[in-house]
Every structure is written in C-alpha cells, then in structure tokens.
Design a protein around this motif. Structure first.
Motif, PDB file in Angstrom:
ATOM      1  N   PRO A   1      -7.349  95.508  11.950  1.00  9.99           N
ATOM      2  CA  PRO A   1      -8.022  95.049  13.173  1.00  9.99           C
ATOM      3  C   PRO A   1      -9.378  94.410  12.866  1.00  9.99           C
ATOM      4  O   PRO A   1     -10.041  94.803  11.895  1.00  9.99           O
ATOM      5  CB  PRO A   1      -8.205  96.340  13.993  1.00  9.99           C
ATOM      6  N   SER A   2      -9.755  93.424  13.680  1.00 10.00           N
ATOM      7  CA  SER A   2     -11.082  92.837  13.534  1.00 10.00           C
ATOM      8  C   SER A   2     -12.113  93.899  13.949  1.00 10.00           C
ATOM      9  O   SER A   2     -11.752  94.913  14.568  1.00 10.00           O
ATOM     10  CB  SER A   2     -11.213  91.617  14.441  1.00 10.00           C
ATOM     11  N   LYS A   3     -13.374  93.637  13.641  1.00 10.35           N
ATOM     12  CA  LYS A   3     -14.443  94.586  14.001  1.00 10.35           C
ATOM     13  C   LYS A   3     -14.465  94.803  15.510  1.00 10.35           C
ATOM     14  O   LYS A   3     -14.576  95.926  16.007  1.00 10.35           O
ATOM     15  CB  LYS A   3     -15.786  93.993  13.543  1.00 10.35           C
ATOM     16  N   ASN A   4     -14.321  93.689  16.232  1.00  8.22           N
ATOM     17  CA  ASN A   4     -14.318  93.734  17.693  1.00  8.22           C
ATOM     18  C   ASN A   4     -13.144  94.579  18.212  1.00  8.22           C
ATOM     19  O   ASN A   4     -13.296  95.419  19.094  1.00  8.22           O
ATOM     20  CB  ASN A   4     -14.207  92.290  18.199  1.00  8.22           C
ATOM     21  N   ASP A   5     -11.963  94.349  17.612  1.00  6.16           N
ATOM     22  CA  ASP A   5     -10.772  95.096  18.041  1.00  6.16           C
ATOM     23  C   ASP A   5     -10.936  96.583  17.739  1.00  6.16           C
ATOM     24  O   ASP A   5     -10.594  97.435  18.559  1.00  6.16           O
ATOM     25  CB  ASP A   5      -9.518  94.573  17.321  1.00  6.16           C
ATOM     26  N   GLN A   6     -11.470  96.892  16.560  1.00  3.40           N
ATOM     27  CA  GLN A   6     -11.635  98.310  16.198  1.00  3.40           C
ATOM     28  C   GLN A   6     -12.557  99.009  17.200  1.00  3.40           C
ATOM     29  O   GLN A   6     -12.294 100.142  17.622  1.00  3.40           O
ATOM     30  CB  GLN A   6     -12.195  98.440  14.769  1.00  3.40           C
ATOM     31  N   ALA A   7     -13.615  98.282  17.608  1.00  5.62           N
ATOM     32  CA  ALA A   7     -14.536  98.869  18.598  1.00  5.62           C
ATOM     33  C   ALA A   7     -13.791  99.097  19.910  1.00  5.62           C
ATOM     34  O   ALA A   7     -13.976 100.132  20.576  1.00  5.62           O
ATOM     35  CB  ALA A   7     -15.729  97.945  18.801  1.00  5.62           C
TER      36      ALA A   7
ATOM     37  N   ARG B   1      -9.750 105.047  22.857  1.00  5.72           N
ATOM     38  CA  ARG B   1      -9.403 106.419  22.458  1.00  5.72           C
ATOM     39  C   ARG B   1     -10.284 107.428  23.203  1.00  5.72           C
ATOM     40  O   ARG B   1      -9.814 108.457  23.682  1.00  5.72           O
ATOM     41  CB  ARG B   1      -9.561 106.581  20.936  1.00  5.72           C
ATOM     42  N   ALA B   2     -11.570 107.085  23.322  1.00  6.49           N
ATOM     43  CA  ALA B   2     -12.481 108.000  24.039  1.00  6.49           C
ATOM     44  C   ALA B   2     -12.082 108.073  25.514  1.00  6.49           C
ATOM     45  O   ALA B   2     -12.071 109.155  26.115  1.00  6.49           O
ATOM     46  CB  ALA B   2     -13.916 107.510  23.895  1.00  6.49           C
ATOM     47  N   SER B   3     -11.707 106.939  26.094  1.00 10.70           N
ATOM     48  CA  SER B   3     -11.333 106.956  27.511  1.00 10.70           C
ATOM     49  C   SER B   3      -9.974 107.643  27.701  1.00 10.70           C
ATOM     50  O   SER B   3      -9.726 108.313  28.704  1.00 10.70           O
ATOM     51  CB  SER B   3     -11.380 105.533  28.069  1.00 10.70           C
ATOM     52  N   ALA B   4      -9.082 107.511  26.708  1.00 13.45           N
ATOM     53  CA  ALA B   4      -7.760 108.158  26.797  1.00 13.45           C
ATOM     54  C   ALA B   4      -7.895 109.680  26.829  1.00 13.45           C
ATOM     55  O   ALA B   4      -7.105 110.375  27.464  1.00 13.45           O
ATOM     56  CB  ALA B   4      -6.897 107.726  25.611  1.00 13.45           C
ATOM     57  N   LEU B   5      -8.935 110.177  26.141  1.00 14.20           N
ATOM     58  CA  LEU B   5      -9.125 111.632  26.131  1.00 14.20           C
ATOM     59  C   LEU B   5      -9.494 112.159  27.513  1.00 14.20           C
ATOM     60  O   LEU B   5      -9.204 113.305  27.851  1.00 14.20           O
ATOM     61  CB  LEU B   5     -10.216 112.005  25.117  1.00 14.20           C
TER      62      LEU B   5
ATOM     63  N   LEU C   1      -3.317  99.005  21.836  1.00 12.95           N
ATOM     64  CA  LEU C   1      -4.018  99.631  22.961  1.00 12.95           C
ATOM     65  C   LEU C   1      -3.070 100.522  23.755  1.00 12.95           C
ATOM     66  O   LEU C   1      -3.433 101.620  24.177  1.00 12.95           O
ATOM     67  CB  LEU C   1      -4.623  98.551  23.879  1.00 12.95           C
ATOM     68  N   SER C   2      -1.816 100.063  23.944  1.00  9.19           N
ATOM     69  CA  SER C   2      -0.840 100.885  24.677  1.00  9.19           C
ATOM     70  C   SER C   2      -0.637 102.209  23.954  1.00  9.19           C
ATOM     71  O   SER C   2      -0.582 103.276  24.567  1.00  9.19           O
ATOM     72  CB  SER C   2       0.522 100.191  24.761  1.00  9.19           C
ATOM     73  N   MET C   3      -0.525 102.124  22.637  1.00 13.72           N
ATOM     74  CA  MET C   3      -0.316 103.328  21.841  1.00 13.72           C
ATOM     75  C   MET C   3      -1.473 104.313  22.061  1.00 13.72           C
ATOM     76  O   MET C   3      -1.260 105.511  22.238  1.00 13.72           O
ATOM     77  CB  MET C   3      -0.235 102.931  20.367  1.00 13.72           C
ATOM     78  N   ILE C   4      -2.678 103.776  22.092  1.00 11.40           N
ATOM     79  CA  ILE C   4      -3.859 104.643  22.250  1.00 11.40           C
ATOM     80  C   ILE C   4      -3.896 105.249  23.657  1.00 11.40           C
ATOM     81  O   ILE C   4      -4.129 106.439  23.831  1.00 11.40           O
ATOM     82  CB  ILE C   4      -5.157 103.858  21.966  1.00 11.40           C
ATOM     83  N   HIS C   5      -3.622 104.412  24.671  1.00 11.46           N
ATOM     84  CA  HIS C   5      -3.667 104.930  26.042  1.00 11.46           C
ATOM     85  C   HIS C   5      -2.655 106.052  26.226  1.00 11.46           C
ATOM     86  O   HIS C   5      -2.940 107.065  26.850  1.00 11.46           O
ATOM     87  CB  HIS C   5      -3.368 103.818  27.051  1.00 11.46           C
ATOM     88  N   TYR C   6      -1.463 105.877  25.679  1.00 14.36           N
ATOM     89  CA  TYR C   6      -0.419 106.888  25.881  1.00 14.36           C
ATOM     90  C   TYR C   6      -0.625 108.089  24.973  1.00 14.36           C
ATOM     91  O   TYR C   6      -0.157 109.186  25.283  1.00 14.36           O
ATOM     92  CB  TYR C   6       0.969 106.251  25.741  1.00 14.36           C
ATOM     93  N   TRP C   7      -1.358 107.902  23.888  1.00 13.49           N
ATOM     94  CA  TRP C   7      -1.807 109.033  23.069  1.00 13.49           C
ATOM     95  C   TRP C   7      -2.663 109.948  23.942  1.00 13.49           C
ATOM     96  O   TRP C   7      -2.611 111.169  23.827  1.00 13.49           O
ATOM     97  CB  TRP C   7      -2.588 108.471  21.884  1.00 13.49           C
ATOM     98  N   GLY C   8      -3.434 109.359  24.860  1.00 11.87           N
ATOM     99  CA  GLY C   8      -4.253 110.155  25.801  1.00 11.87           C
ATOM    100  C   GLY C   8      -3.350 110.903  26.763  1.00 11.87           C
ATOM    101  O   GLY C   8      -3.290 112.115  26.781  1.00 11.87           O
ATOM    102  N   ASP C   9      -2.638 110.204  27.565  1.00 12.85           N
ATOM    103  CA  ASP C   9      -1.590 110.806  28.400  1.00 12.85           C
ATOM    104  C   ASP C   9      -0.745 109.716  29.025  1.00 12.85           C
ATOM    105  O   ASP C   9      -1.249 108.807  29.675  1.00 12.85           O
ATOM    106  CB  ASP C   9      -2.144 111.683  29.520  1.00 12.85           C
TER     107      ASP C   9
END
Ligand SMILES: Cc1cc2nc3c(=O)[nH]c(=O)nc-3n(C[C@H](O)[C@H](O)[C@H](O)COP(=O)(O)OP(=O)(O)OC[C@H]3O[C@@H](n4cnc5c(N)ncnc54)[C@H](O)[C@@H]3O)c2cc1C
Length: 392
Positions: free
Chosen positions: A6-12, A18-22, A73-81
């Motif tokens: 991921p680019s720096k921007n994408d990683q951010a 991830r923080a919002s998914a929690l 991003l979908s993976m991260i959101h669904y990692w949250g719930d």
C-alpha cells in the motif's frame, strides 16, 4: 509486476479504518442478539472519532488502484464487525447494478438512494433464468405492471428502492429477463416480513411481494426495452456487476476470518504457545502447526481476492478470477473460523467472545452472490472453454 504494497496514504487510510472498525465491534454482540434492531447510521463514538481522525482522501474510481484498495478496506471494516458495518453502509448491491447498467439519467436520479437487488424467489435461486416475477407493459399508460415474490433481499428494509429482476417473456429464458427500478411506497409493493438467520443477524434481510405494482416505462434499467434487448439493462449487463462485487464479498468474509485468526493468535500467545515460522511440523506444537496452516489458507484467499480486484482496476477481464476469489474465500473462511474454534476449545464456542459469531456470520460468504458450487461451475467453464449449455 503486481505489487500490493500500500502507498503511504493508503496505509494511513487502512489504519484509520481499523480504529473505526473497532468501534463497530463493541456493538457486534448487541445487534446479533437483538436481531432486526437497526443500528443508528452513526454510532455514539463515531462522531468523536471522525472529528479527531479526519478522513484521508481516497483515489477516485477512475484510479487503477481503486478496486484493490476497496477490497482491503472491506476486509478491515468486516474485521471490525460484519453486521454493524453492513447496516451503516449507504449503498446496496442494487447501486452496483445501477452503476454497471443504468443510463446517465437513471444514475443521476437513483444513485443517491440505497438500492437493494432482488433476484431470488421461492422457486429461483442459483439459476436466475427461472425468475417467475413478471413485468408486462401497459401500452395505454406507458407503465410496467409487476407481479411476483422475492425473498432474502439484503438491506431489504433499509433500502429506499430495489433493482428488481423480472421476466418479460418466460419462454425466452435469460433473454426475457430485465431489471426494473422500483421505489418503496409504490402501490402494490409490500414488505411482508424480515428473514431470521443463523448469522449476519443484524442485517435486514427481507421478503418482497409485488401485486399489480406499476412503475413508469423509463424505470427499466438501461432505458427502454429495445435498448435493453441489445444488452444494457438485460441479463448480461447486470450479471457483470458480480465481477466486482464477488471479490468484495470474498473480502468481507476474509475480514471475519482475520478477526478469528487475530483472536486465536492472541490466546495462543497468552498460553505460551510460540509460532515458529522457521521450524518444521515435527518440532511445533500441534496447535501452532494447525494455526499456521490456517494462516496459509487465509493468505492464499487474500491473494486471489486482490488479484481479481487488481484485474478490475487494470480494466482486464476478471470473470473467472472473481469466481475463484469468491469460491476460495467461501470455503476458507469456514475452515479458518471452525479451525480457530477447535484450537481454542470451549473458549471458541462461548458467547463471552465473538469467535462463535464470526463462524456463523462468515457462512453467508459461500451462499449469496452465487454459491460455491455455482462459482466452481463458472471457473470450470472458463478453464475448459465450455459454454453454459455444455456444463450446467
Ligand atoms: C442472508 C442472505 C442474503 C441474501 N441476499 C440476497 C439479495 O440481496 N438478493 C438476492 O436476489 N438474493 C439474495 N440471497 C439469495 C442467495 O443469492 C441464494 O440463496 C443463492 O443464490 C442460492 O439460491 P437458493 O438458496 O435458491 O439455492 P438453490 O439454487 O436451490 O441451491 C441449493 C443447493 O444446490 C446447489 N446447486 C444449485 N445449482 C447447482 C448446479 N447447477 N450445480 C451444482 N450445485 C448446484 C447450490 O449450490 C446449493 O448448495 C440471499 C441469501 C441469504 C441467505
């Protein structure tokens, strides 16, 4: 060369997601146990989070990295719930169909709405050519008259409108099937009940009934029926939607699997079980060896998903690869979540934790947008150069 760094921007953006998914994860058990209670569009902590973590501007859909970024991003959101996230999404599967097959005028009018997609009926699921809902043109009023029943419509309650599949002529098979935009509140369009489910219980899955429901002639997706007959708005045009949504469905399931792996890794660590990636199976504990196998399955699935998205971003055909990603993820998320439960024993099935819920939620990955069996048929046809008639 394919490079998924991921680019720096994408990683951010991923870290922020991830923080919002929690935050969503905190509400996961509540909305699982209170099936059909709708989560608010903004969770109590989300506003404060947004204020302190400004949105990171993403590249637009015209950027070739867009689909791959979306899958991560979908993976991260669904990692949250899975379910809380699903409730808070504005668009539905119907929005993707509108985007793929709608006219400019239709996109302008309908894109701001949340659109569900209704194909499945009591007598039609895997084979959409069996759609029995009918649309008959009333030439006098210039309206379509729709009659039929739809079941298992995702976002069916929240949706403002639906992209509905109906047949103009059952004897014409697939060629007779068209999609129609039908708004909630149209006389003759009823929502008789919500479905009760094993998993994704907070998701508002509904049944629809249409009785002499009239919609303007221009509500046929893709314009008038003569244009639609040439492809747009017809079966093929709308089926193309799935080339992008299937890898995203895979990504959602993989988010749940990753959550299960993270949870299990943490508990193995607490139990003093070391994961040594350099040692062979003979010198590992059984739990560590089993766990690393699950991680391997996860990585393979993630790569097939990202490859399908990468092809979409490059504007290359991805029909087969999108089915590979969906079929692979559909199976692997079940193996991973069940494997994690087996490794952790009682803790895995306790409702004190979310692991048992992730196992239930991920089952849908292999059902909607085409079951695993259907994906494997598509893959086999692609590999062997068979037609639908050769292999069904
Ligand atoms: C929670 C949930 C949400 C859903 N959301 C939506 C939605 O938003 N919109 C919508 O239209 N639908 C939706 N669906 C319906 C879903 O797409 C269908 O359930 C799915 O396509 C399978 O259809 P079916 O249930 O009728 O099973 P069937 O088609 O009756 O299949 C039964 C079994 O036979 C297998 N099978 C069927 N044909 C073949 C074949 N040719 N070769 C080998 N095996 C085969 C299938 O894989 C399956 O295992 C949803 C379903 C669920 C559970």
């Amino acid at each position: 060369m394919i490079d998924f760094t991921p680019s720096k921007n994408d990683q951010a953006a991923f870290d922020r997601a991830r923080a919002s998914a929690l935050i969503c994860r905190k509400y996961a058990r509540y909305y699982d146990e209170n099936e059909h209670e709708m989560a608010p569009e903004t969770l109590p902590e989300t506003e404060a989070f947004m204020a302190s973590h400004p949105e990171i501007p993403p590249p637009g859909p015209e950027d070739s990295s867009y689909p791959t970024r979306l899958s991560r991003l979908s993976m991260i959101h669904y990692w949250g719930d899975y379910t809380v996230r699903l409730q808070r999404e504005r668009g539905g599967l119907g929005n993707a169909a509108l985007s793929a097959a709608g006219t400019d005028e239709q996109k302008k009018k309908w894109m701001g709405l949340c659109l569900a997609m209704a194909i499945t009926e009591p007598g039609c699921g895997s084979d959409p050519s069996r759609v029995a809902t009918t649309a008959v043109l009333d030439e006098e009023t210039d309206e379509w008259v729709i009659n039929g029943e739809k079941i298992f419509v995702t976002t069916g309650i929240r949706a403002d409108a639906v992209v509905l599949w109906a047949t103009l002529d059952r004897s014409a098979g697939r060629a007779g099937i068209k999609s129609f935009l039908v708004e909630k509140g149209t006389p003759g369009f009823d929502v008789p009940h919500k479905e009760k489910k094993l998993g994704i219980r907070a998701d508002d899955t509904a049944a629809y009934v249409f009785r002499d429901c009239r919609v303007p002639r221009g509500n046929l997706l893709g314009g008038d029926e003569t244009i639609a007959r040439k492809g747009s708005g017809g079966f093929r045009g709308v089926m193309k939607t799935f080339n992008m949504t299937r890898p995203l469905t895979a990504a959602m399931g993989l988010g749940l699997a990753e959550a299960a792996l993270d949870f299990t890794r943490e508990h193995l660590d607490e139990a003093g079980i070391t994961l040594d990636y350099t040692a062979g199976p003979a010198t590992q504990t059984a739990a560590a060896e089993r766990f690393m196998r699950l991680e391997g399955i996860f990585e393979a699935s993630k790569l097939t998903t990202m490859q399908a998205c990468w092809l979409a971003g490059e504007g290359k055909p991805n029909n087969m690869e999108s089915s590979v990603s969906k079929a692979h993820a559909g199976g692997s998320v079940r193996v991973i979540t069940q494997g994690c439960i087996e490794i952790l024993g009682a803790m895995g099935i306790s409702r004190e934790h979310l692991l048992e819920k992730w196992m239930r939620d991920c089952r849908i990955t292999d059902i909607y947008e085409g079951t695993g069996e259907i994906q494997r048929l598509i893959i086999a046809r692609g590999l062997l150069d068979y037609t639908r008639a050769d292999l069904k």
